[in-house]
Design an enzyme around this catalytic site. Sequence first.
Site, short mmCIF file in Angstrom:
data_model
loop_
_atom_site.label_atom_id
_atom_site.label_comp_id
_atom_site.label_asym_id
_atom_site.label_seq_id
_atom_site.Cartn_x
_atom_site.Cartn_y
_atom_site.Cartn_z
CE1 TYR A 105 -3.90 2.46 0.88
CE2 TYR A 105 -2.71 3.35 2.30
CZ TYR A 105 -3.35 3.71 1.50
OH TYR A 105 -4.29 4.40 1.18
CG ASP A 143 5.77 3.77 1.11
OD1 ASP A 143 5.98 4.54 2.11
OD2 ASP A 143 4.35 3.07 0.41
CE LYS A 150 0.71 4.80 8.60
NZ LYS A 150 0.44 4.41 7.05
C1 LIG Z 1 0.00 4.21 5.93
C2 LIG Z 1 0.65 3.97 4.66
C3 LIG Z 1 0.83 4.96 3.84
C4 LIG Z 1 -0.25 5.78 3.45
O1 LIG Z 1 -0.33 7.22 4.60
P1 LIG Z 1 -0.88 7.59 4.83
O2 LIG Z 1 -0.67 9.45 5.87
O3 LIG Z 1 -2.25 7.38 5.59
O4 LIG Z 1 -1.32 9.13 3.34
C5 LIG Z 1 1.63 5.00 2.58
N1 LIG Z 1 2.48 3.51 2.43
C6 LIG Z 1 2.32 3.12 3.23
C7 LIG Z 1 3.61 1.70 3.34
C8 LIG Z 1 1.83 2.94 4.56
O5 LIG Z 1 1.94 2.15 5.05
#
Ligand SMILES: *Cc1c(COP(=O)(O)O)cnc(C)c1O
Length: 432
Positions: free
Chosen positions: A148, A243, A271
């Site tokens: 994701y 990511d 995060k």
């Molecule tokens: C949560 C997440 C995102 C998106 O971040 P948001 O702050 O929710 O927009 C992107 N990449 C990864 C791996 C994530 O877990």
Amino acid sequence: MTNGFSLQRSEEFFRKAEKVIPGGVNSPVRAFGAVGGTPPFISSAKGSKIYDVDGNEYIDYVCSWGPLILGHAHPVVVAAIKDAAEKGSSFGAPTENEFLLAEKIVEAVPSIEKVRLVSSGTEATMSAVRLVRAATGRDKILKFTGCYHGHADSFLVQAGSGALTLGEPSSPGVPIGVTADTLVAPYNDLDSLDKLLSDNKGEVAAIIVEPVAANMGCVPPKEGFLEGLRERCDLNGTMLIFDEVITGFRVAFGGAQELYDVMPDITTLGKIIGGGLPVGAYGGKAELMDMIAPVGSVYQAGTLSGNPLATSAGLAVLNELSKPGTYEKLEQRSSDLELGLIDAIETVKVDATVQRVGSLLCLYFTDKPIKKLEDIPDSVSGRYKRYFHSMLDSGIYLAPSAYEAMFISLAHSSEDIEVTIKKSVFALEKSR
Ligand SMILES: *Cc1c(COP(=O)(O)O)cnc(C)c1O
């Protein structure tokens, strides 16, 4: 603790919320669609515990889906936010904490020389894609199923039926034209990747990957997978984006790139670096990052980017994390939980597997190891649903979906872990 177990007030709140907010929630998974029932409305939290509006107490393993590695309302973080708020919450002008947080990130994450702060992980990955397209003069990107990367159009793509080569929108409203530029391969599968790269020779701007896949539970990269991506990117003039929105500052202070010693061209973060406030970031080599406005011509901006409250919270968290022994402590707790769950599975004799990297852990209701999304049988959902509700009723708050990781924080005590394992034995019985 009154876990009797009533959610009466939450049910009332949910009905009110549903009238004015789609599904009653501001992010879909919170609605309990995958497990059924009403989500508890949370009124407060402290350390490893969250409390709902009905007075129930839970040990929390969602931790806001990753940011709260220190636990809830950590005193140092609370003090930093209060202090910042009193000095003004936003100026739309440069501040000291922005470069202090950037310095911390540059110091910690091996491949980052310069970093741009944004307001969410979605914004970070979206901006990273614009940058790699500008840098390579190519349009296509390649992602993996089960990873994701936020909700930007380019990522809401699934592998097309039949041929792997063409993506299909995974949401209405995503233009076919956009998905034509997103290729999708199974995680941990370099052969499928090679086929896609040779079918699209000279056209792929970047491969984007979660170096530990933490949005389909917890799937570690196979030996040689990340190295294989690096090699192929170098051969094809393609950029590699890690990511690390979840893995950054979680699996190690320097993220998964430190843990596995493979360097991407661009890293996206979020995060943890916002300490529970809205933040994202993307960074890489100085020369590449200087392609972004105002130095370069790749446009990207944000009214609240580098927000004073968020940067203060983020800095406080990174300072706490850089103290000696934190990752060892986190590893110990996480390993205790893993071993306890494995024991519980053996005691109860159910088909289940535990996968873990650092403080990311997932219990899958299948006896086979999970190496990619396609390995997860549909049957896990029904069994997880029963397990989840039994845990919730006994005061353990897990993610309301079988495809999510458990997040262990530094606030989880050994007693929390013991209680969780004990409740798991009972919940595993219920999962059959
Ligand atoms: C949560 C997440 C995102 C998106 O971040 P948001 O702050 O929710 O927009 C992107 N990449 C990864 C791996 C994530 O877990």
